[in-house]
Design an enzyme around this catalytic site. Sequence first.
Site, PDB file in Angstrom:
ATOM      1  N   ARG A 120      55.487   5.964 -18.058  1.00  0.00           N
ATOM      2  CA  ARG A 120      54.379   5.034 -17.806  1.00  0.00           C
ATOM      3  C   ARG A 120      53.042   5.765 -17.754  1.00  0.00           C
ATOM      4  NH1 ARG A 120      54.924   1.074 -12.747  1.00  0.00           N
ATOM      5  NH2 ARG A 120      54.523   3.012 -11.598  1.00  0.00           N
ATOM      6  N   GLU A 153      50.385 -11.288 -10.997  1.00  0.00           N
ATOM      7  CA  GLU A 153      51.005 -10.449  -9.978  1.00  0.00           C
ATOM      8  C   GLU A 153      50.191 -10.468  -8.703  1.00  0.00           C
ATOM      9  OE1 GLU A 153      50.631  -6.013 -10.534  1.00  0.00           O
ATOM     10  OE2 GLU A 153      50.358  -6.601 -12.622  1.00  0.00           O
ATOM     11  N   LYS A 175      48.525   1.911 -15.033  1.00  0.00           N
ATOM     12  CA  LYS A 175      48.265   2.202 -13.622  1.00  0.00           C
ATOM     13  C   LYS A 175      46.996   3.044 -13.495  1.00  0.00           C
ATOM     14  CE  LYS A 175      51.111   2.940  -9.501  1.00  0.00           C
ATOM     15  NZ  LYS A 175      51.084   1.527  -9.079  1.00  0.00           N
TER      16      LYS A 175
END
Length: 407
Positions: free
Chosen positions: A150, A288, A252
């Site tokens: 990621r 989210e 992220k």
Amino acid sequence: MECSASGILHAKLPFSSSSSSSLHSTRQFTPSSLKIPNKISFSHSPATAPVNWIRESAATSTFCPQKDEPAGICWDDLGFGLVETDYMYSTKCSDDGNFSKGELIPYGDIKLSPSAGVLNYGQGLFEGLKAYRTKNDSILLFRPEENAARMIMGAERMCMPALTVEEFVEAVKLTVLANKRWIPPPGKGSLYIRPLLMGSGAVLGLAPAPEYTFIIYVSPVGNYFKEGLAPINLLVENDYHRATPGGTGGIKTIGNYASVLKAQSAAKAKGYSDVLYLDSVHKRYLEEVSSCNVFIVKGKTISTPEIKGTILPGITRKSIIDVARKQGFQVEERHVSVDELLDADEVFCTGTAVVVSPVGSITYLGKRIPYGGENGVGIVAQKLYSSLTSLQMGLTEDTMGWTVELN
């Protein structure tokens, strides 16, 4: 224990990569018989480095004995906040694309130029994962290669170099072992691991930074829910949005989290735990929570918003989907309308910190929708939480091959 010149040891480093399965199907990592380290240096090769880069580049390193005294923490009082530990990992990458020798150094402040890319233009990424101590005193990591992958994806989006999966995982292992005394006893918490990749080089005009720093630091944290699972109460946000199509919501990056603070603070001031965001185009589909993925349960079907560039591909999310399917649930990744909250049996969130967080209520347009009966904890959320945490802590057999054991 401080390291002096007379205490320096020189040794070969026969580190081995994750390989064979144990009785619990964990992938094992066995370091040198020497304790780790006040300082260890080793070279990173370019992004195309082979899997065995550690063995080739770290034939000889300088060691000082690991600190053996107890951490001095009352583990029963450990919360979910920063506790400074012994060592952190650091390596730099210049404009030639190669990372320098990585090293474990004493935990402490870092030096940055006022014009560093991360400070001026937000060129930064982070990850979060945990290490657990088992009843037989071994240490388990949970899917660290997923965090590595990621970060690589995020680095590509942010025009940054990144360590390979193998380099990332090896650095995590070394950092955890160096801070082994800070890992809580079984059942008392975990060691939270925070890798950071930032544009540390000075840049005035808008451009990728000329230098990048990769750091890993760790902190012991207590169980997020001290008395078992506790429900949270969410507010659906109508005015602010976490991400937009074509943006950076799916990686992220550090800016994603600062942007949720205003709405989150306003919701907490009204007594809510956090905010549930809707999509920015139609303003009707769930995305989210501030730092968690969301799921709804109806009968034997569990639905969660699909990953489409505005939602972070959570590693706990991915794991819960696999665990739920293995337990016989039908899991759908799709557009989930906010109206589906009205007749859902349960709602829960997933993330590294909480693992699974049951939702006791959601308030939408002034209407409060309760879930989970009297205690606000649904049966499905409880079952999935127990299944995944038992695997992470080594209490049940890891038939998924997700844990990495450090001896």
